[in-house]
Design a protein around this motif. Structure first.
Motif, short mmCIF file in Angstrom:
data_model
loop_
_atom_site.label_atom_id
_atom_site.label_comp_id
_atom_site.label_asym_id
_atom_site.label_seq_id
_atom_site.Cartn_x
_atom_site.Cartn_y
_atom_site.Cartn_z
N UNK A 151 0.82 -1.21 0.00
CA UNK A 151 0.00 0.00 0.00
C UNK A 151 0.85 1.26 0.00
N UNK A 152 2.14 1.12 0.36
CA UNK A 152 3.06 2.26 0.32
C UNK A 152 3.89 2.26 -0.96
N UNK A 153 4.51 1.10 -1.25
CA UNK A 153 5.45 1.05 -2.37
C UNK A 153 4.77 1.07 -3.73
N UNK A 154 3.62 0.48 -3.84
CA UNK A 154 3.02 0.23 -5.15
C UNK A 154 2.07 1.35 -5.61
N UNK A 155 1.94 2.38 -4.79
CA UNK A 155 0.95 3.42 -5.08
C UNK A 155 1.64 4.79 -5.02
N UNK A 156 1.35 5.63 -5.99
CA UNK A 156 1.89 6.98 -5.98
C UNK A 156 1.09 7.85 -5.01
N UNK A 157 1.59 9.06 -4.77
CA UNK A 157 0.93 9.95 -3.82
C UNK A 157 -0.49 10.32 -4.25
N UNK A 158 -0.74 10.31 -5.55
CA UNK A 158 -2.10 10.64 -6.02
C UNK A 158 -2.98 9.40 -6.15
#
Length: 478
Positions: free
Chosen positions: A45-52
């Protein structure tokens, strides 16, 4: 053609749901549910997703770019599924980025990366932890130590039939989708949206016949197509349940529920197929149905075939992913692992309460389920299992079996918040089990379902004598 939607899937906060409640309301009743609150601490959920909130495609290309994956072209049908090609993750990401920048989209291929065995390929990268509700996973527990099918005529390392596990990562751009289907082995499945949004349409098992042709041979491919009323006369009568799955939500898909899934946004999901004692009957029912169809298909060569039954079983494994021999081997090893845990409880001084404690009750439920399926296997009258043979005393020396026992014990300890033994005590336990009078006083060899039934009955009857609660336990097993 429009579909008739007359209900939505229940949404529940997973943090407020106990394991026993999940079993009672959803797993035992075979009902779907959407769960929230289970993914906050996942590395994915942190590494695989960009801030948007979009898929972090560059992260995948950088860290996992060389992996070879299966990619479906959502616009091209091949038999009952979408046409697939193999490419590297880097190539897949490049094409996704190129599609996203294409102005004319009418003829572009929408690609969907499916069935990536990410956990097997990157065991050191802990992307997520399986939610407690789905941990009693006999399928993947078994496949971490054994192959489901070993027939040299069918088996190969790269063959999806000899699948290494059923833990997958899916990645698809908006507009990608999965055709109507029920899951492999009629297993349960769970699917967690790391990012993006999906639309699910579900059809209950009681209505599944409505999406088949009049001969029950082929099913509808895409429920949004103009479905032929002549070929599929019952389709218009089907009543569907809808579910919109948001990011950080996990859906539980029960056995035998047909479903079609559309990605409403660019999406990454984590998916497991799994089964245990609660849905073992679904697995057997599918095997038996596919066996009868395989047998019927080649019935005309029965009189000239030297090993007709063996050919039926090879075809069953090729079509379904396992055959009767594989399934009996699976049942026997899972049964033995449960019995080792029962001995562990007894040796730890819990002889009077082992089957009324949470773990003891679970083990009893498991053994009862295995025995019930073995009885069904026995009832079809197949007397030869083509060289299948397991000896309980011998398997105790198998390192892979010890791993299976340890993972099984750890799983139930985690579910029921109890401690586990270390490797040394487990090794000592194996010796104690092998030398026990209960095992020594009866044949521990299993070559047929009947052998497995007799072995379970012998061990449990003797354990009941130790515990002094014969009637209660035997009634649960019968």
């Amino acid at each position: 053609m429009g579909v008739k939607i007359e209900g939505k899937i229940e949404k529940v906060n997973g943090k407020e749901l106990t394991y026993d409640e999940f079993v009672e309301k959803y797993m035992e009743k075979n009902q779907p549910v959407l769960l929230t609150g289970l993914m906050e601490d996942w590395r994915a959920s942190r590494d695989w997703v960009t801030q948007n909130g979009n898929p972090n495609l560059q992260f995948f290309a950088t860290h996992f770019g060389k992996s070879k994956v299966q990619v479906a072209d959502c616009g091209a049908r091949e038999f009952t599924d979408q046409k697939r090609v193999e490419m590297s993750v880097s190539e897949f990401v490049d094409q996704w980025v190129q599609n996203a920048s294409t102005i004319v989209v009418r003829d572009k291929s929408v690609l969907y990366l499916k069935d990536w065995h990410f956990v097997k390929e990157y065991p050191e990268y802990i992307a997520y932890t399986t939610p407690q509700f789905f941990c009693d996973d006999w399928l993947n527990m078994y496949l971490d130590n054994y192959r489901m099918h070993r027939d040299p005529d069918v088996y190969s390392e790269s063959n999806e039939i000899s699948c290494s596990d059923y833990r997958f990562v899916y990645m698809g751009e908006k507009g990608s989708w999965t055709p109507l289907h029920a899951d492999v082995f009629r297993s349960y499945s769970w699917s967690a949206n790391v990012c993006g949004k999906k639309r699910w349409l579900f059809l209950s098992p009681s209505q599944s016949h409505l999406v088949f042709d009049r001969y029950m041979k082929s099913s509808v491919y895409n429920i949004y197509d103009e479905v032929s009323e002549t070929k599929f006369p019952g389709f218009k009568k089907a009543i569907w349940l809808e579910c919109i799955q948001e990011p950080n939500e996990v859906i539980f898909v029960p056995s035998g529920w047909y479903h079609q899934v559309d990605n409403l946004e660019d999406t990454i999901s984590i998916n497991h197929n799994w089964f245990n004692g609660y849905n073992l009957c679904w697995v057997w029912d599918l095997l038996l149905k596919d066996y009868n169809e395989a047998k019927e298909y080649i019935e005309d060569i029965k009189d000239i075939c030297d090993d007709f039954e063996g050919l039926c079983q090879r075809n069953l494994a090729a079509n379904t992913g396992m055959n009767f021999f594989d399934f009996l081997s699976f049942l026997a090893r899972i049964c033995f692992a449960n019995l080792v845990q029962v001995f562990h409880l007894l040796i730890n001084g819990e002889s009077l309460i082992w089957n009324s404690s949470p773990i003891g009750h679970q083990l009893t439920t498991n053994l009862a389920s295995i025995r019930k399926i073995a009885l069904k296997m026995k009832s079809i009258g197949l007397t030869r299992y083509h060289g299948f043979h397991l000896d309980f005393r011998e398997i105790l020396d198998d390192p892979e079996f010890m791993k299976l026992c340890m993972v099984s014990e750890k799983t139930y300890a985690m579910i029921y918040h109890q401690h586990t033994s270390d490797y040394g005590s487990k090794k000592s336990l194996m010796g104690d089990v092998r030398d026990s009078n209960i095992i020594r006083s009866h044949s521990s060899q299993v070559s047929t379902p009947d052998d497995l039934i007799r072995f379970i009955d012998h061990v449990i009857t003797n354990l009941c004598g130790v515990c002094g609660n014969e009637n209660v336990l035997l009634s649960e097993l019968s």
